[in-house]
Motif scaffolding. Structure first.
Motif: not given
Length: 634
Positions: A162-163, A187-196
């Motif tokens: 996310t940073a 595309h999947l998103q959480s508080e810590e990261q984005h995942g593709y």
């Protein structure tokens, strides 16, 4: 992960992946990607390998040099083999050659996890680049292949902190952090990261799809094939720029539609343009349904771009046109040696002039055929190709077929002698294509063109089960002979493809309504050397053979400090070359001062101020229509 789900223009098909890659970009500030590869071994002591080169760029790039070390662990122990190590113990892979690693503790049927890091800091379109502004990669640089399991389905997860996303500059209107890639993505998103998440049918399909995650502007457009089926296109651009996106969309759409008008359909269902705007970098690489481009930001259209594009913008449009055509003419129809190519060793072919040369002729031609540039602008582009050819003395020594074959050791490894000893299969290939096009027109009374030859090969490819074919020199002769007498093609090939005869450019252009104007008087190369002004003096970049400089002993990389006792600069060099007496010249070679005597001509009579043989082209009142005016709707 959870939350939003986003897909590209095509959806992910349900696919069970046998090979799984996780690319973690947490160390983006260090230009490092941490990669985990999971798979079940088909053999004991499985091997992993990384390509040494990437299709479309014919040089051994040795991508494996960016891998630090490879480790692996067994997820499930083979209980029948007491020699295997315990689950989860990290083992160091054994390197068996420059780009291959062996996992000796693994047995057939075991599930493994492999861990390694890749250093990514090459801005070119051929490798990978990771920093706080962009995450870009070709899987040829990133994904180790499992030997013998390359045809198994593949899944890739790109994990972006996310940073990284939060740090992107989104101040430009329409800019957002997105993934650009020719593969469909989830595309999947959480508080810590984005995942593709990406999926590919095989390793070979995976490595034909570069990706970029960055702050990007984008637009979508649609073109139609002959059957009125729509083909979705996406265009992404990253980097610092102020491009006129509306003008880009208009011009790129026109160019792409013109290709479909000609070839009637496409070997892809959708297409993705990826562009990175930089300071001075330039290049492109073709892929099956996408292209990766890098361009000087000044080559992009301005917000007050004139109706006839500037020469800089024409260069960018030509790059887009070039790589787009490669989807048909390299990815679908290709040299025979590129059909089942082993990316661990060279694939030699005398046909690169056909694929890059034809493309280098057609790319600019299609700019004027589409109406994006006018015919006068096209003739300027063509004149630049002709001038480059005439100013390359190596054209008399290396055939375009030899240039193709030697690409691996010459074209991408140019030095100060390259222009004296060889010719580019891009440059001469484009002019051979021009001559072939005009010869076909002449021999067929205007019925056939080079475009008919390309289309005939593409039609053959569509009949193949894999919808692609590899061709040989014999195949070239077979198809071209459908459009001109075989004996005429054989003579053309002997003289201009396998031989070094001077191309009949002037005669063919004059016969097709083009006037050729010589500019010999004002375009010269003093002493037969190209130089660069530096604080230390005039640095010699190139010395022509049979020039007064080469006769005197001057060499490339020498630094001329004085001419006739006066501090050297370009103006003084120009005046000295026009002198009617010999001149003294002092130059440093490395750290040694040397003195040379430069005469007014060589023993063979070459002047101290030789002409560059520069020409310009113009339309005559008539006669050019059959060549420049193409009706692709017939």
């Amino acid at each position: 992960m959870n939350n939003t789900l986003m897909t590209k223009s095509k959806t992910n098909d349900a696919m069970t992946a046998d090979i799984d890659y996780i690319l973690d970009f947490s160390r983006f500030n260090e230009h490092l990607v941490d990669i985990t590869l999971s798979f079940t071994a088909n053999t004991s002591s499985p091997r992993l390998w990384l390509p040494a080169w990437i299709p479309g760029s014919y040089l051994m790039r040795e991508f494996a040099r960016h891998i630090t070390a490879v480790y692996y662990q067994l997820e499930d122990k083979n209980t029948d083999d007491e020699s295997t190590v315990d689950d989860g113990v990290l083992q160091r892979a054994i390197k068996v050659n420059k780009n291959t690693w062996e996992l000796p503790q693994a047995a057939a049927g075991q599930t493994l996890k492999v861990h390694y890091e890749v250093y990514c800091y090459d801005l070119s379109v051929r490798t990978a680049y990771v920093d706080q502004t962009r995450l870009y990669g070709n899987f040829t640089s990133l994904a180790l292949a499992v030997e013998g399991q390359e045809e198994q389905p593949v899944q890739v997860s790109l994990l972006v902190p996310t940073a990284f996303v939060a740090a992107q500059d989104l101040s430009t209107k329409g800019s957002e952090v997105v993934l650009a890639c020719g593969l469909a993505a989830t595309h999947l998103q959480s508080e810590e990261q984005h995942g593709y998440q990406l999926q590919a049918e095989s390793y070979h399909e995976l490595i034909d799809h570069p990706f970029e995650i960055a702050a990007q502007q984008s637009f979508d457009f649609i073109i139609q094939d002959k059957a009125h089926q729509t083909l979705s296109h996406r265009f992404f651009i990253s980097g610092k720029h102020n491009a006129n996106m509306g003008r880009l969309q208009q011009d790129i759409t026109q160019i792409c539609q013109t290709y479909l008008n000609w070839l009637e359909d496409a070997p892809f269902a959708d297409y993705t343009f990826m562009t990175y705007a930089s300071g001075n970098d330039y290049g492109g690489l073709e892929h099956i349904n996408s292209t990766s481009l890098i361009t000087p930001r000044n080559d992009l259209p301005s917000h007050d771009e004139p109706q006839i594009p500037s020469s800089d913008y024409q260069r960018y449009l030509g790059l887009c046109s070039h790589e787009y055509f490669h989807a048909w003419w390299v990815k679908t129809v290709r040299p025979d040696v590129m059909m089942a190519v082993d990316l661990r060793k060279e694939a030699f072919t005398p046909l690169l002039w056909v694929f890059e040369g034809f493309t280098s002729y057609i790319d600019d031609f299609m700019l004027q055929a589409s109406g994006v540039i006018d015919q006068a602008s096209y003739l300027k582009l063509l004149a630049a190709q002709i001038n480059r050819y005439h100013q390359t003395d190596g054209r008399a020594h290396q055939s375009v077929a030899e240039s193709s074959f030697d690409a691996w050791i010459k074209l991408y490894r140019s030095d100060e002698n390259t222009g004296n000893a060889g010719i580019s299969y891009y440059n001469k290939g484009a002019l051979v294509a021009l001559c072939l096009d005009l010869t076909l027109l002449q021999k067929s009374d205007g019925r056939y063109r080079l475009f008919d030859v390309v289309k005939a090969f593409y039609e053959q490819a569509k009949q193949n089960d894999k919808r692609r074919i590899g061709i040989s020199s014999a195949d070239m002769g077979s198809v071209i002979s459908q459009f001109m007498p075989p004996a005429e093609w054989a003579e053309f090939e002997r003289c201009y493809v396998n031989g070094v005869d001077v191309l009949p450019i002037d005669q063919l252009l004059e016969a097709n309504g083009i006037a050729i104007h010589s500019d010999k008087k004002d375009s010269t190369l003093p002493w037969g050397i190209s130089v660069q002004e530096t604080p230390a003096g005039l640095r010699v970049n190139k010395v022509l053979r049979d020039s007064v400089a080469s006769a005197a002993g001057l060499s490339a990389k020498d630094v001329i400090v004085a001419i006739d006792g006066i501090k050297a600069d370009k103006k003084q060099l120009q005046n000295a070359a026009k002198s009617d007496r010999a001149m003294s010249c002092h130059a440093f070679r490395r750290d040694e001062l040397m003195m040379f005597e430069i005469h007014t001509s060589t023993a063979s009579g070459v002047s101290a101020n030789p002409s560059l043989n520069k020409i310009s082209l113009a339309l005559k009142e008539s006669g050019f229509e059959d060549w420049l005016t193409v009706d692709f709707t017939r």
